[in-house]
Scaffold this motif. Structure first.
Motif, short mmCIF file in Angstrom:
data_model
loop_
_atom_site.label_atom_id
_atom_site.label_comp_id
_atom_site.label_asym_id
_atom_site.label_seq_id
_atom_site.Cartn_x
_atom_site.Cartn_y
_atom_site.Cartn_z
N CYS A 84 0.84 -1.21 0.00
CA CYS A 84 0.00 0.00 0.00
C CYS A 84 0.87 1.25 0.00
O CYS A 84 0.56 2.24 -0.68
CB CYS A 84 -0.94 0.00 1.20
SG CYS A 84 -2.32 -1.17 1.07
N VAL A 85 1.96 1.21 0.76
CA VAL A 85 2.93 2.31 0.74
C VAL A 85 3.48 2.49 -0.67
O VAL A 85 3.64 3.61 -1.16
CB VAL A 85 4.08 2.05 1.74
CG1 VAL A 85 5.25 2.99 1.49
CG2 VAL A 85 3.58 2.21 3.17
N GLY A 86 3.75 1.37 -1.34
CA GLY A 86 4.25 1.43 -2.71
C GLY A 86 3.28 2.11 -3.65
O GLY A 86 3.68 2.91 -4.51
N VAL A 87 1.99 1.81 -3.51
CA VAL A 87 0.97 2.43 -4.36
C VAL A 87 0.98 3.94 -4.18
O VAL A 87 1.01 4.71 -5.15
CB VAL A 87 -0.43 1.86 -4.05
CG1 VAL A 87 -1.51 2.67 -4.77
CG2 VAL A 87 -0.51 0.40 -4.44
N VAL A 88 0.96 4.39 -2.91
CA VAL A 88 0.93 5.83 -2.61
C VAL A 88 2.23 6.49 -3.05
O VAL A 88 2.23 7.59 -3.63
CB VAL A 88 0.70 6.05 -1.10
CG1 VAL A 88 0.82 7.53 -0.76
CG2 VAL A 88 -0.66 5.49 -0.69
N MET A 89 3.33 5.82 -2.82
CA MET A 89 4.66 6.36 -3.11
C MET A 89 4.89 6.55 -4.61
O MET A 89 5.50 7.54 -5.05
CB MET A 89 5.69 5.40 -2.52
CG MET A 89 7.13 5.77 -2.70
SD MET A 89 8.14 4.52 -1.83
CE MET A 89 9.75 4.85 -2.56
N LEU A 90 4.40 5.61 -5.42
CA LEU A 90 4.71 5.63 -6.85
C LEU A 90 3.61 6.24 -7.72
O LEU A 90 3.85 6.52 -8.90
CB LEU A 90 5.00 4.20 -7.33
CG LEU A 90 6.21 3.51 -6.70
CD1 LEU A 90 6.36 2.11 -7.25
CD2 LEU A 90 7.48 4.32 -6.93
N ALA A 91 2.41 6.43 -7.17
CA ALA A 91 1.30 6.97 -7.95
C ALA A 91 1.65 8.28 -8.66
O ALA A 91 1.29 8.47 -9.83
CB ALA A 91 0.06 7.15 -7.07
N PRO A 92 2.37 9.21 -8.00
CA PRO A 92 2.69 10.46 -8.70
C PRO A 92 3.68 10.29 -9.86
O PRO A 92 3.78 11.17 -10.72
CB PRO A 92 3.34 11.32 -7.60
CG PRO A 92 2.90 10.71 -6.31
CD PRO A 92 2.81 9.26 -6.60
#
Length: 301
Positions: A188-196
């Motif tokens: 989930c951290v990965g999703v938030v971290m890489l979305a931008p």
């Protein structure tokens, strides 16, 4: 089927799945940032379903636990970005072999931050792995056989190993927390971290790319975690460590059979030296007389 046999099958399957990850990354045809983002997204959805089915979502986690898990998630995501980027530069075989210097990163952290003693045996395994690294770095790959930035690929694989070790150290602080929940927080951290940074405006247009990306999240993340954690609960530490070396062997075979990459003799010797040294470190092999060290588990990549 007894617990040990079942655990052996689960661990072997998990490591074999992990060994094919480079094949799916390359065949997805997507930028590495997008590959890791979608791995995290599909992985998060899969692990959310698994955690719900296991009743783990009822667990109340403190902000401290969540924060530590999230920090480990940042390290894991950077680890994936670097390792996947190394595949096209140094080949899957070489990147995977260099990535298996992870145990030595952990030993270094232990000596620096936890005052753990560096024994003569540990230093010898480190020297063997370093010699293997020198052989790999000095090897000139055939033109067109791998990417044009061989040395950068090796540095990226070393960086991936470093961040894996960071994640392993951080995860030690989460003892007692269900590992499936830790994995869910991390992706989930990965999703938030890489979305931008992921290119969400131009999504893959073909079913093949989506199949590759979904497989990385569902199979190489969700299913692999289930198999691995199930095996860890059933197997003694030394057997976990032994079976974990299925991963680099499968990765090298995939590189040779699927992509036709052939290693030079010096690269083969170097990769073998690293893997033998990593095995010796993980499994507690002793080279000198005295009390043998206790074998340590080989954490997941």
């Amino acid at each position: 089927m007894n617990e040990t046999v079942r655990g052996t099958v689960e661990m072997s399957a998990a490591m074999a799945i992990l060994g094919t990850i480079g094949w799916f990354v390359v065949l997805s045809g997507q930028p590495i940032m997008d590959v890791v983002f979608w791995r995290c997204a599909f992985g998060a959805l899969t692990l959310l379903i698994i955690c719900a089915a296991l009743g783990l979502l009822r667990n109340r986690l403190s902000l401290r636990i969540i924060g530590i898990a999230a920090l480990g998630g940042v390290a894991i995501v950077v680890n994936w970005l670097l390792l996947f980027s190394a595949f096209s530069r140094a080949s899957i075989s070489i990147a995977t072999a260099v990535y298996n210097t992870q145990p030595f990163m952990l030993v270094g952290f232990g000596a620096l931050f936890f005052a753990e003693r560096l024994t003569l045996t540990k230093l010898t395994w480190l020297a063997i792995a370093f010699a293997g690294m020198v052989l790999i770095v000095q090897s000139a790959p055939d033109a067109g056989d791998v990417g044009t930035d061989y040395f950068t690929g090796i540095v990226m694989a070393l960086g991936a190993a470093f961040f894996w070790a960071v994640a392993a150290i951080v995860t030690k602080k989460l003892k007692g927390t269900p590992p499936h929940l830790i994995a869910l927080i991390q992706v989930c951290v990965g999703v938030v971290m890489l979305a931008p940074f992921a290119d969400l405006a131009e999504l893959p247009a073909d079913a093949w790319s989506w199949t590759m990306l979904a497989t990385l999240g569902i199979v190489h993340t969700g299913l692999m975690y289930i198999l691995m954690y199930g095996a860890i609960q059933k197997l003694p530490t030394h057997l976990q460590g032994s079976l974990s070396f299925i991963y680099p062997v499968v990765a090298i075979l995939v590189d040779v059979l699927a992509f036709g990459h052939r290693l030079h003799l010096s690269q083969i010797v170097g990769a073998t030296a690293i893997l033998i040294a990593a095995a010796g470190m993980n499994l507690g092999w002793t080279l000198w007389k005295g009390k043998p060290p206790v074998a340590s588990p080989h954490p997941i990549k």
